[in-house]
Design a protein around this motif. Structure first.
Motif, PDB file in Angstrom:
ATOM      1  N   LEU A   3      61.205  71.673 -18.726  1.00 34.50           N
ATOM      2  CA  LEU A   3      60.014  70.908 -18.354  1.00 34.50           C
ATOM      3  C   LEU A   3      59.935  69.566 -19.074  1.00 34.50           C
ATOM      4  O   LEU A   3      58.912  68.882 -19.003  1.00 34.50           O
ATOM      5  N   ALA A   4      61.023  69.162 -19.764  1.00 33.93           N
ATOM      6  CA  ALA A   4      60.972  67.981 -20.626  1.00 33.93           C
ATOM      7  C   ALA A   4      60.448  66.741 -19.900  1.00 33.93           C
ATOM      8  O   ALA A   4      59.668  65.958 -20.461  1.00 33.93           O
ATOM      9  N   TYR A   5      60.841  66.562 -18.638  1.00 28.93           N
ATOM     10  CA  TYR A   5      60.424  65.380 -17.896  1.00 28.93           C
ATOM     11  C   TYR A   5      58.904  65.319 -17.737  1.00 28.93           C
ATOM     12  O   TYR A   5      58.322  64.240 -17.651  1.00 28.93           O
ATOM     13  N   LEU A   6      58.280  66.479 -17.708  1.00 32.54           N
ATOM     14  CA  LEU A   6      56.838  66.554 -17.450  1.00 32.54           C
ATOM     15  C   LEU A   6      55.993  66.659 -18.718  1.00 32.54           C
ATOM     16  O   LEU A   6      54.771  66.789 -18.635  1.00 32.54           O
ATOM     17  N   LYS A   7      56.622  66.602 -19.881  1.00 29.35           N
ATOM     18  CA  LYS A   7      55.930  66.976 -21.107  1.00 29.35           C
ATOM     19  C   LYS A   7      54.666  66.169 -21.373  1.00 29.35           C
ATOM     20  O   LYS A   7      53.732  66.674 -22.001  1.00 29.35           O
ATOM     21  N   HIS A   8      54.583  64.947 -20.902  1.00 30.14           N
ATOM     22  CA  HIS A   8      53.388  64.134 -21.152  1.00 30.14           C
ATOM     23  C   HIS A   8      52.273  64.415 -20.142  1.00 30.14           C
ATOM     24  O   HIS A   8      51.178  63.872 -20.257  1.00 30.14           O
ATOM     25  N   HIS A   9      52.552  65.253 -19.174  1.00 32.26           N
ATOM     26  CA  HIS A   9      51.566  65.548 -18.128  1.00 32.26           C
ATOM     27  C   HIS A   9      51.129  66.999 -18.127  1.00 32.26           C
ATOM     28  O   HIS A   9      50.271  67.387 -17.338  1.00 32.26           O
ATOM     29  N   ILE A  10      51.712  67.822 -19.016  1.00 29.42           N
ATOM     30  CA  ILE A  10      51.420  69.260 -19.019  1.00 29.42           C
ATOM     31  C   ILE A  10      50.117  69.534 -19.759  1.00 29.42           C
ATOM     32  O   ILE A  10      49.895  69.044 -20.869  1.00 29.42           O
ATOM     33  N   GLY A  11      49.261  70.308 -19.115  1.00 28.17           N
ATOM     34  CA  GLY A  11      48.025  70.742 -19.756  1.00 28.17           C
ATOM     35  C   GLY A  11      48.282  72.013 -20.554  1.00 28.17           C
ATOM     36  O   GLY A  11      48.596  71.989 -21.731  1.00 28.17           O
ATOM     37  N   LYS A  12      48.196  73.168 -19.871  1.00 25.95           N
ATOM     38  CA  LYS A  12      48.455  74.447 -20.522  1.00 25.95           C
ATOM     39  C   LYS A  12      49.672  75.129 -19.903  1.00 25.95           C
ATOM     40  O   LYS A  12      49.971  74.945 -18.731  1.00 25.95           O
TER      41      LYS A  12
END
Length: 424
Positions: free
Chosen positions: A24-33
């Protein structure tokens, strides 16, 4: 891009969950929980930047529905040892639709299943997932959701793959069932009409799965007839709830008198050409109507009953059911062959006028007509015409400790003696 919550569902072990989290590294700044649903409490070492929790999976549909109100704008579903591939880096995951659905597809041994991948939280609030009590397996909550609401995906994502895992025969049959939700079926243009009838007694644990399987069809039944045969549990209350929600369902209630009497009380109301009998603890594949209509189109006029194969599933626990075996049918042309058939014979699709013509299901004196009504009616129908076997599999039998047939296996020989010595 809006915030997104990640739901990991039914991963094999902690290391595979951690590997999926790494993807999920690409999404790490957009992940909530990050929420991990597992059959037992486990410990997962997630990065400090991620807010994670583990929930013991019971009714996955209801559990997710309860979480939706406190989720981010979008939810990403990751299933059973899936990880994101580098394709994620080349995909645009910016979306503004309030009803956004992105699907993903996983293929195992040439079986492909399409499931929701990213869904807007607002859409899940409007169209909740099905409770697991409505489907035979937790995994079916997701594929059935797309079919139940007739939801169309806004786009499809290719960048998901499943880590290698052993798929045994039992799981392959589960995958085959799930794949049928994904497969597109061509609408049948036919004047033939097909309905379903169901008699139920004290089936509060199973009746909604049976009923929903009749509704979750690629092509609808003309009508669904359900009769409660004097249940003493919550079956009547459950059916009463459904009676106000659909206009193609008729619910009846009577004092307990056995399945033959119950089905006979339905029979005068049926006006379709054919009627399929379904038990309140079994379920149908989602392509059942389409498959049967194709077969009925060419059914000879002298055939009273069409039948096929049965898939047998064993209830291990109330929340776990496993494929056991397939019972492949064979052609029956005589009463002797009927008696030696490894019953139950099914699924049974009756030609309605033939069934009405013999007066419906015989109510015999043996056990007050409460046992083996399926054999009694076939015995009578064989006197007036043919019953025909075709090689098809759309019917699923649930084996459990409360089954009336299982409780009365010792009475079979006495029943045969009665049937062959007493006129029906």
């Amino acid at each position: 891009m809006s915030s997104i919550d990640i739901f990991f569902i039914d991963y094999s072990n902690e290391s595979r969950i951690n590997r999926a989290i790494d993807s999920l590294a690409y999404l790490k700044h957009h992940i909530g929980k990050v929420t991990i649903f597992h059959y037992r409490k486990i410990h997962v070492s997630t990065p400090l930047t991620l807010n994670s929790r583990v929930i013991v999976m019971t009714d996955i549909g209801e559990q997710i529905n309860q979480l939706v109100n406190s989720t981010s704008d979008y939810i990403m579903f990751m299933y059973s040892d899936e990880i994101l591939t580098t394709e994620i880096y080349h995909s645009s995951l910016s979306y503004k639709e309030k009803k956004f659905i992105m699907t993903s597809q996983i293929t195992v041994r040439n079986l492909s299943i399409k499931r929701p991948f990213i869904v807007s939280a607002s859409l899940l609030k409007k169209y909740p997932l099905l409770s697991s009590k409505f489907v035979p397996f937790n995994e079916a909550c997701f594929v059935a959701w797309l079919l139940n609401q007739n939801l169309q995906a806004s786009s499809h994502y290719e960048g998901v793959r499943q880590l290698r895992k052993k798929i045994d025969t039992a799981n392959m049959h589960k995958w085959k069932y799930l794949e049928k939700f994904t497969l597109k079926t061509k609408k049948i243009d036919t004047p033939i009409s097909l309905s379903v009838m169901m008699s139920t007694y004290n089936m509060e644990k199973y009746i909604e799965t049976a009923l929903l399987s009749c509704l979750l069809q690629h092509e609808p039944f003309q009508h669904i007839y359900v009769i409660d045969d004097g249940s003493t549990d919550r079956t009547h209350d459950i059916l009463a709830k459904w009676s106000t929600e659909r206009d193609n369902i008729t619910f009846l209630h009577k004092e307990n008198g056995g399945k033959a009497r119950a089905l006979n009380s339905i029979l005068p109301k049926i006006n379709s050409d054919f009627i399929l009998e379904v038990d309140g603890d079994d379920w149908l594949d989602p392509d059942a109507v389409t498959t049967l209509l194709n077969l009925l189109l060419s059914l000879p006029n002298d055939v009273s009953v069409l039948y096929g194969n049965l898939k047998i599933w064993k209830e291990v626990t109330p929340s776990l059911i496993k494929y056991k075996k397939s019972r492949i049918g064979k052609q029956i042309d005589s009463h002797t062959e009927l008696f030696t058939y490894p019953h139950p014979l099914g699924p049974r699709i009756y030609r309605t006028d033939k069934l009405k013509g013999i007066g419906g299901f015989p109510v015999i004196s043996f056990e007050d007509g409460r046992l083996y009504e399926d054999v009694s009616v076939l015995y009578n129908l064989l006197k007036t015409g043919r019953i025909l076997y075709k090689d098809f599999s759309v019917y699923n039998v649930r084996q459990h400790d409360e089954s009336i047939t299982k409780k009365n296996q010792s009475k079979w020989n006495d029943f045969i003696v009665y049937l062959t010595t007493s006129p029906l």
